[in-house]
Write an enzyme that holds these catalytic residues in place. Structure first.
Site, PDB file in Angstrom:
ATOM      1  CB  SER A 187      -0.953   0.001   1.193  1.00  0.00           C
ATOM      2  OG  SER A 187      -0.217  -0.009   2.389  1.00  0.00           O
ATOM      3  CG  HIS A 215      -4.534  -1.610  -0.311  1.00  0.00           C
ATOM      4  ND1 HIS A 215      -5.032  -0.327  -0.202  1.00  0.00           N
ATOM      5  CD2 HIS A 215      -4.006  -1.916   0.899  1.00  0.00           C
ATOM      6  CE1 HIS A 215      -4.796   0.143   1.015  1.00  0.00           C
ATOM      7  NE2 HIS A 215      -4.174  -0.805   1.708  1.00  0.00           N
ATOM      8  CE  LYS A 246      -7.151  -1.565   3.371  1.00  0.00           C
ATOM      9  NZ  LYS A 246      -6.999  -0.533   4.396  1.00  0.00           N
TER      10      LYS A 246
END
Ligand SMILES: Cc1ncc(COP(=O)(O)O)c(C=O)c1O
Length: 397
Positions: A187, A215, A246
């Site tokens: 990330s 992610h 997320k």
């Protein structure tokens, strides 16, 4: 607490905070008003373009997601007040587990309160003394925590170094189990792990591959199925962990997607699963709605990926050094702490929220402003960010 001990504790704590401040490691928090999204309100009411959110698909305030959560709140109440195996398993948990397993392409999945919990309870449940776990040196803190808590032999391998993984697997004692664990997307860099090579090596040496795709899910691949789809892997990794916090609505909750047997063992052994309250039903319902939107609407991922490409192209045109890739995490290299802090401040003054990152989060000399594009950004939003960065660079060359 007696007065003397209280004073000693206070002195120690204040000293530590002062130390953090002096080292530039004190993390201020940005007070948001209103909802998370591509634009947010900060400092009371000022609206700014938000380029530091993991709400990649801009679903955190999507009406379909919000309505699903409200509906579930009305029907199923506020919380479970229990762990899953006592009186905490809800029909919505089961539905979410089935949906995420189908999406990732595994037999089964288990939902936990966070991906931090998913990772921290994983390795001790699966591996024991005499086994081996190999972990990329840049893995997320929750993987480090999980690996630390397990009783297998633990080895940190140099970042993305598949040869080092292969050597370690060659040398492992016969009869032991081995797992290789990596973030799917790192990330700080927006870079993708060498999953094809790791899959090959783990298959050759009979080890399992564990990928935290927090992610990647909802972000990479033509249908948002993550790093494995992005890299065209024939089958998903043996174990995928991820977050609902997320791209998938941004609330909370995490999962492990794997074989039925692995998932069943985690239900019996993962300590955060066994000893921490279940995800509230309305959060599960919102996550399910987010996942459903993603599954039925490929344009959502396309828009996100288009915005990432647009932002990257505009920055390159203006002569900024960015780390290469296709992920919406776009690190703009400043290579200096003072410059990073000054640029972040100028950006904010120009109505753009972005994160400055420096040592010890990244190595010295690789300081950066980390931008994160989202599906809901307009080209005007992204242009504003590029203009603001250009002003910041002009102001402090
Ligand atoms: C790679 C990775 N794994 C795990 C997590 C933790 O996710 P959660 O917020 O669901 O605990 C994060 C979030 O920062 C992450 O970036």
């Amino acid at each position: 607490m007696c007065a003397g001990r209280e004073v000693a504790m206070q002195r120690r704590v204040l000293g530590e905070i002062a130390g953090l401040r002096q080292a530039g490691r004190l993390k201020p928090e940005v007070p948001l008003g209103g909802a998370q999204g591509p634009r947010v309100r900060i400092d009371g009411a000022r609206e700014v373009v938000n380029l530091c959110s993991n709400d990649y698909l801009s679903l955190a305030n999507d009406p379909v997601v919000v309505d699903a959560a409200i509906e579930a709140l009305r029907h199923h109440g506020f919380g479970m007040a229990s762990v899953r195996f006592i009186s905490g398993t809800h029909e919505l948990h089961r539905q979410l587990e089935q949906a995420i397993a189908e999406f990732v392409g595994t037999e089964a999945a288990i939902v936990l309160s966070s991906c931090f919990d998913a990772n921290s309870g994983l390795f001790d449940a699966l591996l024991g003394p005499g086994d081996l776990v190999l972990s990329d040196e840049l893995n997320h803190a929750s993987i480090i925590e999980g690996v630390r808590l397990c009783r297998a032999e633990r080895v940190r391998y140099p970042h993305a170094d598949v040869d080092a993984v292969e050597k370690a697997l060659q040398q492992r004692p016969k009869g032991s189990l081995a797992a290789v664990v990596t973030d799917g997307v790192f990330s700080m860099d927006g870079s993708v792990a060498p999953l094809r090579e790791l899959a090959k090596v783990t298959e050759a040496y009979d080890a399992i591959l564990v990928v935290d795709d927090s992610h990647g899910i909802g972000v990479l691949g033509a249908t948002g199925r993550g790093s494995a789809e992005h890299l065209d892997l024939a089958t998903p990794p043996d174990v995928t962990t991820g977050t609902f916090g997320k791209a998938l609505g941004g609330a909370s909750g995490g999962f492990v997607a794997a074989s039925e047997a692995v998932v069943e063992l985690l239900r019996q052994r993962s300590r955060p699963y066994l000893f921490s309250n279940a995800v509230p039903p309305h959060v599960a319902a919102g996550s399910l709605a987010a996942l459903d939107l993603l599954r039925r609407n490929a344009r959502l991922v396309k828009r996100l990926q288009g915005n990432a490409a647009y932002l990257r192209a505009r920055l390159v045109e203006r002569g900024f050094e960015i780390l290469p890739g296709r992920h919406p995490i776009v690190p703009v290299m400043t290579r200096d702490v003072g410059r990073t802090q000054a640029w972040a401040e100028t950006l904010r003054a120009h109505g753009v929220l972005a994160t400055g990152i420096w040592y010890p989060v990244v190595p010295e000399g690789t300081e950066r402003i980390r931008l994160q594009a989202a599906a809901g950004h307009s080209t005007v939003d992204l242009g504003l960010a590029v203009d603001a960065l250009t002003s910041a660079r002009e102001a402090r060359r």
